[in-house]
Design an enzyme around this catalytic site. Structure first.
Site, PDB file in Angstrom:
ATOM      1  CG  ASN A 164     -41.802  -7.358 -25.444  1.00 59.54           C
ATOM      2  OD1 ASN A 164     -41.970  -6.517 -24.557  1.00 59.54           O
ATOM      3  ND2 ASN A 164     -40.600  -7.720 -25.874  1.00 59.54           N
ATOM      4  CD1 TRP A 165     -47.770  -4.227 -25.962  1.00 60.50           C
ATOM      5  CD2 TRP A 165     -48.545  -2.971 -24.274  1.00 60.50           C
ATOM      6  NE1 TRP A 165     -49.130  -4.352 -25.942  1.00 60.50           N
ATOM      7  CE2 TRP A 165     -49.632  -3.592 -24.919  1.00 60.50           C
ATOM      8  CE3 TRP A 165     -48.794  -2.132 -23.192  1.00 60.50           C
ATOM      9  CZ2 TRP A 165     -50.955  -3.389 -24.505  1.00 60.50           C
ATOM     10  CZ3 TRP A 165     -50.096  -1.935 -22.774  1.00 60.50           C
ATOM     11  CH2 TRP A 165     -51.163  -2.556 -23.430  1.00 60.50           C
ATOM     12  CE  LYS A 166     -39.686  -5.339 -28.467  1.00 60.23           C
ATOM     13  NZ  LYS A 166     -38.733  -5.485 -29.543  1.00 60.23           N
ATOM     14  CG  HIS A 214     -36.729  -9.389 -25.274  1.00 56.14           C
ATOM     15  ND1 HIS A 214     -35.979  -8.447 -25.924  1.00 56.14           N
ATOM     16  CD2 HIS A 214     -37.788  -9.656 -26.065  1.00 56.14           C
ATOM     17  CE1 HIS A 214     -36.587  -8.147 -27.072  1.00 56.14           C
ATOM     18  NE2 HIS A 214     -37.679  -8.869 -27.181  1.00 56.14           N
ATOM     19  CD  GLU A 234     -35.712  -5.035 -27.498  1.00 54.82           C
ATOM     20  OE1 GLU A 234     -36.563  -4.789 -26.630  1.00 54.82           O
ATOM     21  OE2 GLU A 234     -36.003  -5.141 -28.715  1.00 54.82           O
ATOM     22  CD  GLU A 285     -38.662 -12.475 -29.263  1.00 55.22           C
ATOM     23  OE1 GLU A 285     -39.716 -12.054 -29.744  1.00 55.22           O
ATOM     24  OE2 GLU A 285     -38.030 -11.873 -28.389  1.00 55.22           O
ATOM     25  N   GLY A 336     -37.538  -5.931 -34.493  1.00 52.15           N
ATOM     26  CA  GLY A 336     -37.682  -4.498 -34.731  1.00 52.15           C
ATOM     27  C   GLY A 336     -37.085  -4.025 -36.044  1.00 52.15           C
ATOM     28  CB  SER A 376     -40.118  -8.345 -38.169  1.00 52.71           C
ATOM     29  OG  SER A 376     -39.125  -7.417 -37.785  1.00 52.71           O
ATOM     30  N   GLY A 430     -43.704  -7.595 -31.044  1.00 54.57           N
ATOM     31  CA  GLY A 430     -43.349  -6.297 -30.492  1.00 54.57           C
ATOM     32  C   GLY A 430     -44.193  -5.207 -31.128  1.00 54.57           C
ATOM     33  N   GLY A 431     -43.639  -4.558 -32.143  1.00 51.36           N
ATOM     34  CA  GLY A 431     -44.288  -3.398 -32.778  1.00 51.36           C
ATOM     35  C   GLY A 431     -45.758  -3.608 -33.131  1.00 51.36           C
TER      36      GLY A 431
END
Ligand code: PGA
Length: 268
Positions: free
Chosen positions: A9-11, A109, A111, A183, A189, A229, A250-251
């Site tokens: 997930n590149w956001k 998600h 966010e 999640e 994050g 994470s 993500g990251g």
């Protein structure tokens, strides 16, 4: 060995040029790693990247021109609306996604829930509409730190899953396109992943809920991912858990080397 799902997930990261560079980098890394290539070709590994809307077409084109699509590498959307078209400024529909043969979407998600205020009801509408229209849905859910500390993890997760699937007949074959992702909000994050045993406890609870909602055959086939994470240093123990079929990253999904390192321990 079980099939592993590696989803990135590149956001709100990577424009068109960076997307093309990533896919080219992913292709050359896969070419260097025979074990990962053979997991992909034998359907023991599925990779999907979720770029921003503006980079979706480029991601699709690059994945096709690198012949990655033929070996289980896909492209998905980070969001979707539940109407086909109309006056819904800023939204994207399944019809638009399917126009570019993008068949995966994240829904719910944290966010989207916490920054953009998406309600359980909206997530339920999106889930139903996307599944009905042939999309593969990655339904995300998870508790906040406050909810965990109050001992509410299971009730929050139950509420999020039950409400998202409300009104869908458990015999409906579209449920075969459902993937879920646990999640915990406090792990996203933050660099602070859930302990593998704790993640397993919640994923096993999730499997039980899915059994009651979908029946045991369908629930046993529904992939359950963990996200929050995930990185190469903690992925092996997480993916090694019985009820964790893969990871939503993500990251660490922004760099092709780090992204593939997450599943490297499983490559022979
Ligand atoms: P993270 O994000 O890996 O950067 O914690 C995971 C996610 O939000 O899906």
């Amino acid at each position: 060995m079980k099939k592993i799902y590696l989803y990135g997930n590149w956001k709100m990261n990577k424009g068109v040029g960076d997307t093309e560079n990533f896919v080219n980098g992913l292709k050359s890394e896969i070419d260097k790693r025979n074990g990962i290539r053979s997991m992909l070709t034998s359907d023991k590994l599925e990779i999907v990247i979720f770029p921003s809307f503006i980079s979706l077409i480029k991601a699709k084109e690059a994945v096709c021109s690198c012949n990655l699509e033929d070996i289980n590498v896909g492209v998905g959307s980070q969001n979707i609306f539940y109407k086909e078209s109309g006056a819904y400024t800023g939204e994207i529909s399944w019809a638009m996604l399917q126009d570019i043969e993008c068949m995966y979407t994240l829904i719910g998600h944290s966010e989207r829930r916490h920054i953009f205020g998406e309600s359980d009801e909206l997530i339920s509408e999106k889930t139903k509409s996307a599944l009905e229209n042939n999309m593969k849905v990655i339904l995300c859910f998870g508790e906040t730190l406050n909810e965990r500390e109050n001992g509410d993890t299971e009730s929050v997760i139950e509420r999020q899953i039950v409400s998202a699937l409300q009104g869908i007949d458990k015999e409906n074959p579209m449920l075969d396109r459902l993937i879920v992702a646990y999640e915990p909000v406090w792990a996203i994050g933050t660099g602070k992943s859930a302990q593998p045993e704790d993640a397993e406890t919640v994923c096993s609870f999730t499997r039980d809920k899915l059994i009651s909602l979908l029946g045991s055959e369908r629930a046993s086939k529904c992939p359950i991912l963990y996200g929050g994470s995930v990185k190469p240093s903690n992925s092996e123990l997480l993916i090694g858990q019985e009820n964790i079929d893969g990871v939503l990253v993500g990251g660490a999904s922004l760099d092709p080397v780090m992204f593939l390192d997450i599943v490297q321990p499983f490559a022979l």
